[in-house]
Scaffold this motif. Structure first.
Motif, PDB file in Angstrom:
ATOM      1  N   MET A 190       0.855  -1.185   0.000  1.00 22.06           N
ATOM      2  CA  MET A 190       0.000   0.000   0.000  1.00 22.06           C
ATOM      3  C   MET A 190       0.893   1.238   0.000  1.00 22.06           C
ATOM      4  SD  MET A 190      -3.134   0.976   2.578  1.00 22.06           S
ATOM      5  CE  MET A 190      -2.147   0.643   4.036  1.00 22.06           C
ATOM      6  N   GLU A 191       0.468   2.277  -0.720  1.00 18.62           N
ATOM      7  CA  GLU A 191       1.247   3.502  -0.804  1.00 18.62           C
ATOM      8  C   GLU A 191       0.314   4.696  -0.717  1.00 18.62           C
ATOM      9  OE1 GLU A 191       3.129   2.955  -4.574  1.00 18.62           O
ATOM     10  OE2 GLU A 191       1.464   3.849  -5.699  1.00 18.62           O
ATOM     11  N   ILE A 192       0.885   5.838  -0.405  1.00 18.78           N
ATOM     12  CA  ILE A 192       0.139   7.087  -0.337  1.00 18.78           C
ATOM     13  C   ILE A 192       0.881   8.117  -1.178  1.00 18.78           C
ATOM     14  CG2 ILE A 192       1.288   7.952   1.742  1.00 18.78           C
ATOM     15  CD1 ILE A 192      -1.431   9.084   2.599  1.00 18.78           C
ATOM     16  N   ALA A 193       0.122   8.961  -1.867  1.00 13.63           N
ATOM     17  CA  ALA A 193       0.705   9.947  -2.762  1.00 13.63           C
ATOM     18  C   ALA A 193       0.013  11.288  -2.567  1.00 13.63           C
ATOM     19  CB  ALA A 193       0.595   9.495  -4.220  1.00 13.63           C
ATOM     20  N   ILE A 194       0.781  12.368  -2.804  1.00 16.28           N
ATOM     21  CA  ILE A 194       0.229  13.731  -2.834  1.00 16.28           C
ATOM     22  C   ILE A 194       0.117  14.129  -4.294  1.00 16.28           C
ATOM     23  CG2 ILE A 194       0.543  16.125  -2.132  1.00 16.28           C
ATOM     24  CD1 ILE A 194       2.274  15.147   0.159  1.00 16.28           C
ATOM     25  N   ILE A 195      -1.076  14.454  -4.731  1.00 18.94           N
ATOM     26  CA  ILE A 195      -1.332  14.778  -6.134  1.00 18.94           C
ATOM     27  C   ILE A 195      -1.797  16.220  -6.242  1.00 18.94           C
ATOM     28  CG2 ILE A 195      -2.767  14.251  -8.147  1.00 18.94           C
ATOM     29  CD1 ILE A 195      -2.839  11.374  -7.243  1.00 18.94           C
ATOM     30  N   LYS A 196      -1.191  16.960  -7.171  1.00 21.76           N
ATOM     31  CA  LYS A 196      -1.624  18.319  -7.488  1.00 21.76           C
ATOM     32  C   LYS A 196      -2.439  18.278  -8.776  1.00 21.76           C
ATOM     33  CE  LYS A 196       1.129  21.387  -9.350  1.00 21.76           C
ATOM     34  NZ  LYS A 196       2.198  22.399  -9.545  1.00 21.76           N
ATOM     35  N   ARG A 197      -3.634  18.836  -8.718  1.00 20.54           N
ATOM     36  CA  ARG A 197      -4.510  18.861  -9.879  1.00 20.54           C
ATOM     37  C   ARG A 197      -4.694  20.303 -10.338  1.00 20.54           C
ATOM     38  NH1 ARG A 197      -9.770  15.478  -9.201  1.00 20.54           N
ATOM     39  NH2 ARG A 197      -8.125  13.895  -9.274  1.00 20.54           N
ATOM     40  N   GLU A 198      -4.169  20.588 -11.510  1.00 17.76           N
ATOM     41  CA  GLU A 198      -4.255  21.926 -12.086  1.00 17.76           C
ATOM     42  C   GLU A 198      -5.328  21.931 -13.172  1.00 17.76           C
ATOM     43  OE1 GLU A 198      -0.548  24.031 -13.341  1.00 17.76           O
ATOM     44  OE2 GLU A 198      -1.528  23.955 -15.304  1.00 17.76           O
ATOM     45  N   THR A 199      -6.299  22.812 -13.028  1.00 21.66           N
ATOM     46  CA  THR A 199      -7.397  22.922 -13.991  1.00 21.66           C
ATOM     47  C   THR A 199      -7.385  24.319 -14.587  1.00 21.66           C
ATOM     48  OG1 THR A 199      -8.721  21.395 -12.665  1.00 21.66           O
ATOM     49  CG2 THR A 199      -9.874  22.659 -14.339  1.00 21.66           C
ATOM     50  N   THR A 200      -7.343  24.397 -15.921  1.00 20.10           N
ATOM     51  CA  THR A 200      -7.322  25.677 -16.618  1.00 20.10           C
ATOM     52  C   THR A 200      -8.457  25.726 -17.626  1.00 20.10           C
ATOM     53  OG1 THR A 200      -5.765  24.784 -18.245  1.00 20.10           O
ATOM     54  CG2 THR A 200      -4.837  25.958 -16.367  1.00 20.10           C
ATOM     55  N   GLY A 201      -8.877  26.948 -17.937  1.00 18.06           N
ATOM     56  CA  GLY A 201      -9.938  27.125 -18.913  1.00 18.06           C
ATOM     57  C   GLY A 201     -11.307  26.869 -18.324  1.00 18.06           C
ATOM     58  N   SER A 202     -12.307  26.826 -19.198  1.00 16.67           N
ATOM     59  CA  SER A 202     -13.675  26.585 -18.776  1.00 16.67           C
ATOM     60  C   SER A 202     -14.447  25.955 -19.920  1.00 16.67           C
ATOM     61  CB  SER A 202     -14.354  27.909 -18.356  1.00 16.67           C
ATOM     62  OG  SER A 202     -14.375  28.825 -19.441  1.00 16.67           O
ATOM     63  N   GLY A 203     -15.524  25.269 -19.567  1.00 12.69           N
ATOM     64  CA  GLY A 203     -16.375  24.652 -20.570  1.00 12.69           C
ATOM     65  C   GLY A 203     -15.637  23.602 -21.376  1.00 12.69           C
ATOM     66  N   ASN A 209     -13.186  23.967 -23.244  1.00 18.08           N
ATOM     67  CA  ASN A 209     -11.754  24.259 -23.310  1.00 18.08           C
ATOM     68  C   ASN A 209     -11.062  24.055 -21.967  1.00 18.08           C
ATOM     69  OD1 ASN A 209     -11.943  25.048 -26.047  1.00 18.08           O
ATOM     70  ND2 ASN A 209     -12.602  27.111 -25.445  1.00 18.08           N
ATOM     71  N   THR A 210     -11.599  23.169 -21.146  1.00 16.36           N
ATOM     72  CA  THR A 210     -11.011  22.891 -19.840  1.00 16.36           C
ATOM     73  C   THR A 210      -9.895  21.865 -19.981  1.00 16.36           C
ATOM     74  OG1 THR A 210     -13.111  23.354 -18.734  1.00 16.36           O
ATOM     75  CG2 THR A 210     -11.471  22.085 -17.494  1.00 16.36           C
ATOM     76  N   PHE A 211      -8.754  22.164 -19.379  1.00 15.40           N
ATOM     77  CA  PHE A 211      -7.612  21.257 -19.382  1.00 15.40           C
ATOM     78  C   PHE A 211      -7.266  20.908 -17.933  1.00 15.40           C
ATOM     79  CE2 PHE A 211      -7.340  23.788 -23.203  1.00 15.40           C
ATOM     80  CZ  PHE A 211      -7.037  22.861 -24.194  1.00 15.40           C
ATOM     81  N   THR A 212      -7.057  19.622 -17.682  1.00 11.88           N
ATOM     82  CA  THR A 212      -6.719  19.147 -16.339  1.00 11.88           C
ATOM     83  C   THR A 212      -5.379  18.432 -16.382  1.00 11.88           C
ATOM     84  OG1 THR A 212      -9.047  18.905 -15.749  1.00 11.88           O
ATOM     85  CG2 THR A 212      -7.445  17.746 -14.383  1.00 11.88           C
ATOM     86  N   ASP A 213      -4.506  18.806 -15.481  1.00  8.37           N
ATOM     87  CA  ASP A 213      -3.160  18.223 -15.411  1.00  8.37           C
ATOM     88  C   ASP A 213      -2.935  17.706 -13.999  1.00  8.37           C
ATOM     89  OD1 ASP A 213      -0.618  17.449 -16.013  1.00  8.37           O
ATOM     90  OD2 ASP A 213       0.263  19.462 -15.948  1.00  8.37           O
ATOM     91  N   ASN A 214      -2.747  16.394 -13.864  1.00  6.46           N
ATOM     92  CA  ASN A 214      -2.479  15.766 -12.565  1.00  6.46           C
ATOM     93  C   ASN A 214      -0.985  15.502 -12.431  1.00  6.46           C
ATOM     94  OD1 ASN A 214      -5.186  15.614 -11.666  1.00  6.46           O
ATOM     95  ND2 ASN A 214      -5.533  13.809 -12.922  1.00  6.46           N
ATOM     96  N   ILE A 215      -0.406  16.002 -11.363  1.00  3.28           N
ATOM     97  CA  ILE A 215       1.029  15.850 -11.110  1.00  3.28           C
ATOM     98  C   ILE A 215       1.219  15.185  -9.756  1.00  3.28           C
ATOM     99  CG2 ILE A 215       3.232  17.061 -10.879  1.00  3.28           C
ATOM    100  CD1 ILE A 215       2.023  19.352 -12.510  1.00  3.28           C
ATOM    101  N   THR A 216       1.987  14.109  -9.718  1.00  7.49           N
ATOM    102  CA  THR A 216       2.295  13.433  -8.456  1.00  7.49           C
ATOM    103  C   THR A 216       3.481  14.133  -7.796  1.00  7.49           C
ATOM    104  OG1 THR A 216       1.484  11.309  -9.311  1.00  7.49           O
ATOM    105  CG2 THR A 216       2.918  11.245  -7.381  1.00  7.49           C
ATOM    106  N   ILE A 217       3.218  14.813  -6.698  1.00  2.15           N
ATOM    107  CA  ILE A 217       4.264  15.563  -5.997  1.00  2.15           C
ATOM    108  C   ILE A 217       5.160  14.628  -5.186  1.00  2.15           C
ATOM    109  CG2 ILE A 217       4.715  17.386  -4.322  1.00  2.15           C
ATOM    110  CD1 ILE A 217       3.494  18.397  -6.907  1.00  2.15           C
ATOM    111  N   ALA A 218       4.561  13.666  -4.515  1.00  2.00           N
ATOM    112  CA  ALA A 218       5.326  12.732  -3.673  1.00  2.00           C
ATOM    113  C   ALA A 218       4.570  11.416  -3.601  1.00  2.00           C
ATOM    114  CB  ALA A 218       5.547  13.302  -2.275  1.00  2.00           C
ATOM    115  N   LYS A 219       5.307  10.332  -3.473  1.00  2.00           N
ATOM    116  CA  LYS A 219       4.689   9.018  -3.347  1.00  2.00           C
ATOM    117  C   LYS A 219       5.641   8.099  -2.597  1.00  2.00           C
ATOM    118  CE  LYS A 219       4.249   6.579  -7.104  1.00  2.00           C
ATOM    119  NZ  LYS A 219       3.697   6.089  -8.399  1.00  2.00           N
TER     120      LYS A 219
END
Length: 407
Positions: free
Chosen positions: A205-218, A220-230
């Motif tokens: 079992m592991e635990i991770a910190i994930i940063k989710r960056e969401t840009t735009g709207s409707g 034209n929405t872009f989502t970028d998930n970045i694993t900061i630590a695991k």
């Protein structure tokens, strides 16, 4: 280039007051590198001077005016042609004319509102900068200087713990708990995972910190998930009743405060991702959102002694002086026995400290907030409902072709 005299004939240097002693902060650049910038806060005045020097002594510079701007700007990487400015302040430094010598122009932007923190992500950049422009007929001379801005918050009034029961029907039932839902950037996440039912073969079992960056709207929405630590928190197959502690120190990671709908352009949110892997390399996960905030530096108060402490210290010094004076006087006695008797009569009596016979005990047991023996089954789940863990998809790690989605 200076062909035909059309090149830049002057250099611009921007000096900010107190920049030698002002704090700095590391800010990520667009290419992923880091640079140190002078640090400012919301409402703080930006003051300094602009030095314009001619490259050739004795020459002159004709211009249509000199101005300085303070700009707060959001830039979308997928739409670089459009810059969204949420702050734009302008000061005129000089009117149209000729410059025949090096000149310095003071400027001041009083109590500038800086509502957002600087940020550089995968698809968006928020920056603050000063721009000096020497307006010319053919080509302007421009100089930009970036600054860092941090937003400080006070301790949140409501900061409840996160507590939830999750599982896979008839196969796995676990309960996880984190001590808080809001953490400052140098905080420690403390938690515990408790296994109530284990009928599958868990490998780790592991635990991770994930940063989710969401840009735009409707659309034209872009989502970028970045694993900061695991990191791995358990290795091997647990049994029913097993308890796994969690402790994550946030100070060592590159984190920013949580940002929600910044100027209606982008958001940055953080999640704790709990992942289980069975012996067939199938991964199950459960995400829980946390809020991050920036805390101001603690200022240590000077160690000023109270009048009572100072009076007690003076009494001790007076006692020591009297005791030393009596010792010096007794050394002039002729009889050694009389000298010892004089000391024994005048010297202060030393007494041993006695332990207080209070009812307080140092070994009193403190109730463990994560001890499930002290909780009823209903207390273990705030919503009295078990939430299903999801099969992780698109992770790209340990995925095999015959994986089956289990909920």
């Amino acid at each position: 280039m200076s062909f035909f005299g059309f090149g830049q004939s002057a250099e611009i240097d921007v000096y900010l007051d107190g920049q030698e002693t002002r704090k700095t902060a590391e800010v990520k650049t667009e290419d992923g590198k880091k640079e140190r910038l002078l640090l400012y806060y919301d409402g703080e005045t930006v003051i300094g001077k602009v030095n314009v020097s001619l490259k050739k002594p004795g020459s002159k510079l004709e211009h249509q005016g000199i101005k300085i701007e303070f700009i707060g700007q959001i830039e979308m990487f997928y739409d670089r042609g459009n810059h969204h400015e949420f702050i734009s302040l302008v000061k005129e430094l000089a009117r149209p004319g000729e410059m025949i010598a090096h000149t310095s122009y003071p400027f001041e932007f009083s109590n500038v509102e800086k509502p957002f923190e600087v940020y550089t992500g995968g698809n968006v950049r928020l920056r603050y900068f000063l721009r000096v422009t020497i307006i010319r007929r053919l080509a302007d001379i421009v100089k930009e200087l970036d600054i860092a801005v941090h937003t400080l918050c006070s301790y949140p009034e409501m900061n409840n713990s996160i507590k939830m029961e999750v599982g896979i029907e008839d196969c796995l039932h676990i309960e996880f708990e984190y001590n808080k839902s809001k953490y400052h950037l140098k905080d420690v996440i403390v938690g515990k995972i408790y296994f109530l039912l284990v009928r599958i073969k868990i490998k780790h079992m592991e635990i991770a910190i994930i940063k989710r960056e969401t840009t735009g709207s409707g659309p034209n929405t872009f989502t970028d998930n970045i694993t900061i630590a695991k990191y791995e928190i358990m290795d091997g197959a647990p049994v029913r009743g097993e308890s796994i502690p969690i402790r994550v120190f946030l100070a060592g990671y590159d984190l920013t405060p949580t940002m929600r709908d910044i100027n209606k352009k982008f958001s940055v949110r953080y999640f704790l991702n709990l992942v289980l892997m069975d012996t067939e390399d199938r991964r199950y996960f459960k995400q829980q959102e946390i809020t991050l905030w920036r805390r101001g530096d603690k200022v240590r108060k000077p160690n000023i002694q109270s009048p009572a402490i100072m009076a007690g210290t003076q009494n001790l010094e007076n006692t020591a002086a009297v005791y030393g004076h009596q010792n010096n006087g007794s050394q002039n006695e002729t009889e050694a026995d009389d000298d010892n008797e004089e000391k024994s009569e005048n010297a202060p009596v030393k007494e041993d400290f006695l332990r207080s016979q209070s009812t307080d005990q140092l070994n009193n047991t403190v109730t463990d907030p994560f001890d499930h023996a002290n909780m009823s089954p209903t207390d273990r789940s705030p919503e009295n409902q078990i939430q299903n863990m999801k099969r992780e998809e698109g992770d790209g790690q340990n995925d095999i072709g015959n994986d089956v989605s289990v909920e």
